[in-house]
Design a protein around this motif. Structure first.
Motif, short mmCIF file in Angstrom:
data_model
loop_
_atom_site.label_atom_id
_atom_site.label_comp_id
_atom_site.label_asym_id
_atom_site.label_seq_id
_atom_site.Cartn_x
_atom_site.Cartn_y
_atom_site.Cartn_z
N ALA A 155 0.74 -1.27 0.03
CA ALA A 155 0.09 -0.08 0.06
C ALA A 155 0.76 1.17 0.03
CB ALA A 155 -1.08 0.13 1.20
N TYR A 156 1.88 1.22 0.53
CA TYR A 156 2.73 2.50 0.66
C TYR A 156 2.25 3.54 1.32
CZ TYR A 156 6.27 0.14 -2.18
OH TYR A 156 7.12 -0.90 -2.85
N ASP A 157 1.51 3.22 2.46
CA ASP A 157 1.05 4.36 3.38
C ASP A 157 1.72 5.67 3.50
OD1 ASP A 157 -1.31 2.75 3.39
OD2 ASP A 157 -0.83 1.90 5.30
N VAL A 158 1.07 6.75 3.22
CA VAL A 158 1.70 8.05 3.48
C VAL A 158 1.48 8.46 4.90
CG1 VAL A 158 1.98 10.71 2.74
CG2 VAL A 158 1.48 8.77 1.01
N GLU A 195 9.32 -0.19 7.65
CA GLU A 195 10.04 0.91 7.89
C GLU A 195 9.40 2.27 7.13
OE1 GLU A 195 14.61 2.47 6.94
OE2 GLU A 195 14.09 0.43 6.02
N VAL A 196 9.76 3.31 7.98
CA VAL A 196 9.05 4.33 7.38
C VAL A 196 10.16 5.35 6.80
CG1 VAL A 196 7.70 6.71 7.84
CG2 VAL A 196 7.02 4.68 8.83
N VAL A 197 10.31 5.91 5.60
CA VAL A 197 11.17 6.80 5.07
C VAL A 197 10.83 8.03 4.33
CG1 VAL A 197 12.75 4.61 4.70
CG2 VAL A 197 11.23 5.45 2.87
N ASP A 198 11.58 9.07 4.78
CA ASP A 198 11.12 10.17 3.72
C ASP A 198 11.52 10.17 2.29
OD1 ASP A 198 10.36 11.39 6.18
OD2 ASP A 198 12.12 12.53 6.65
N ARG A 199 10.52 10.81 1.17
CA ARG A 199 10.74 10.79 0.15
C ARG A 199 10.29 12.14 -0.20
NH1 ARG A 199 13.72 7.17 0.71
NH2 ARG A 199 13.46 5.03 0.09
N ASP A 200 11.23 13.36 -1.02
CA ASP A 200 11.10 14.30 -1.45
C ASP A 200 10.59 14.61 -2.84
OD1 ASP A 200 11.99 15.49 1.06
OD2 ASP A 200 14.07 15.36 0.30
N SER A 216 5.53 22.90 -5.95
CA SER A 216 5.68 22.93 -4.54
C SER A 216 6.78 21.76 -4.48
CB SER A 216 4.56 22.95 -3.82
OG SER A 216 3.72 21.49 -3.89
N ILE A 217 7.63 21.90 -3.32
CA ILE A 217 8.49 20.69 -3.05
C ILE A 217 7.97 20.23 -1.71
CG2 ILE A 217 10.74 20.06 -2.52
CD1 ILE A 217 10.52 20.92 -5.47
N VAL A 218 7.72 18.96 -1.46
CA VAL A 218 7.10 18.38 -0.53
C VAL A 218 8.09 17.21 0.01
CG1 VAL A 218 4.78 18.99 -0.98
CG2 VAL A 218 5.75 16.70 -1.66
N THR A 219 7.87 16.96 1.36
CA THR A 219 8.48 15.46 1.87
C THR A 219 7.26 14.70 2.49
OG1 THR A 219 10.29 16.59 2.28
CG2 THR A 219 9.93 14.44 3.46
N ASP A 220 7.18 13.52 1.97
CA ASP A 220 6.37 12.43 2.35
C ASP A 220 7.01 11.45 3.17
OD1 ASP A 220 4.30 13.59 1.20
OD2 ASP A 220 3.72 12.20 -0.08
N ALA A 221 6.42 10.99 4.52
CA ALA A 221 7.07 9.87 5.23
C ALA A 221 5.99 8.86 4.70
CB ALA A 221 6.74 10.25 6.67
N ILE A 222 6.52 7.60 4.02
CA ILE A 222 5.96 6.70 3.44
C ILE A 222 6.43 5.32 4.11
CG2 ILE A 222 5.77 5.39 1.30
CD1 ILE A 222 6.41 8.00 0.02
#
Length: 195
Positions: free
Chosen positions: A3-6, A31-36, A19-25
């Motif tokens: 699912a790759y939950d945000v 494991e939860v990682v940040d993706r810009d 816009s530039i955003v960061t999602d914790a996925i």
């Protein structure tokens, strides 16, 4: 598929185009990682073909790559309430001083999905005519030096495959138009197709 939950969504920067955003996925395994990435307003592009099988290409300077590139007439979806085909017609008139009587949907493109959600809808425009001189758009900044060139579609395909054309929307538009022509235009969709 996972699912790759945000878990969170944080905006870092915003301007009128993106816009530039960061999602914790959440990744597979928990494991939860940040993706810009960039959230983009979207764009349209036009493969304008004349009765002689030539495509209208423009030469435009792009600061990010510090080069003048071969491109389709194209632009942002930034007019509230404007349809996508309406935006394409506006861009064709503004960048190439052309209008078209026939519009078809050629392709939808995510040019850089590894770092952006940008989507470009590409249209095929035919039955081309010039915009009357007194109605032409006054171009400024990078657009002030736009050069319109009519290139035989087969030659444009060669330019795309040889690396002379590197703009992703232009490459896909030229190759898509050539393939659609080879299939007697059977691959085209209505210009108003919402999918």
């Amino acid at each position: 598929m996972t699912a790759y939950d945000v878990r969170s969504h944080t905006e870092r920067l915003r301007n009128r185009v993106f816009s530039i955003v960061t999602d914790a996925i959440e990744m597979p395994g928990g494991e939860v990682v940040d993706r810009d990435y960039m959230v983009h307003v979207g764009a349209v592009g036009v493969v304008a073909l004349d009765a002689d099988g030539r495509v209208a290409l423009v030469r435009q300077y792009r600061p990010a790559v510090r080069q003048v590139l071969w491109e389709l007439p194209a632009g942002l979806i930034d007019v509230p309430g404007e349809s996508l085909v309406g935006a394409a017609a506006r861009e064709l008139a503004e960048e190439a001083d052309l209008v078209a009587a026939r519009w078809d949907l050629l392709a939808d493109v995510h040019p850089s999905p590894g770092c952006s959600n940008e989507r470009i809808r590409l249209f095929l425009a035919r039955e081309i005519a010039p915009v009357p001189q007194q109605e032409r758009h006054e171009r400024t900044h990078e657009e002030a030096d736009l050069e319109l060139h009519w290139i035989d579609l087969d030659q444009a395909v060669t330019m795309a495959l040889s690396g002379e054309i590197t703009n992703a929307a232009c490459v896909i538009g030229v190759l898509g138009a050539a393939q659609s022509r080879a299939r007697d235009w059977a691959t085209l969709r209505p210009a108003t197709d919402a999918t």
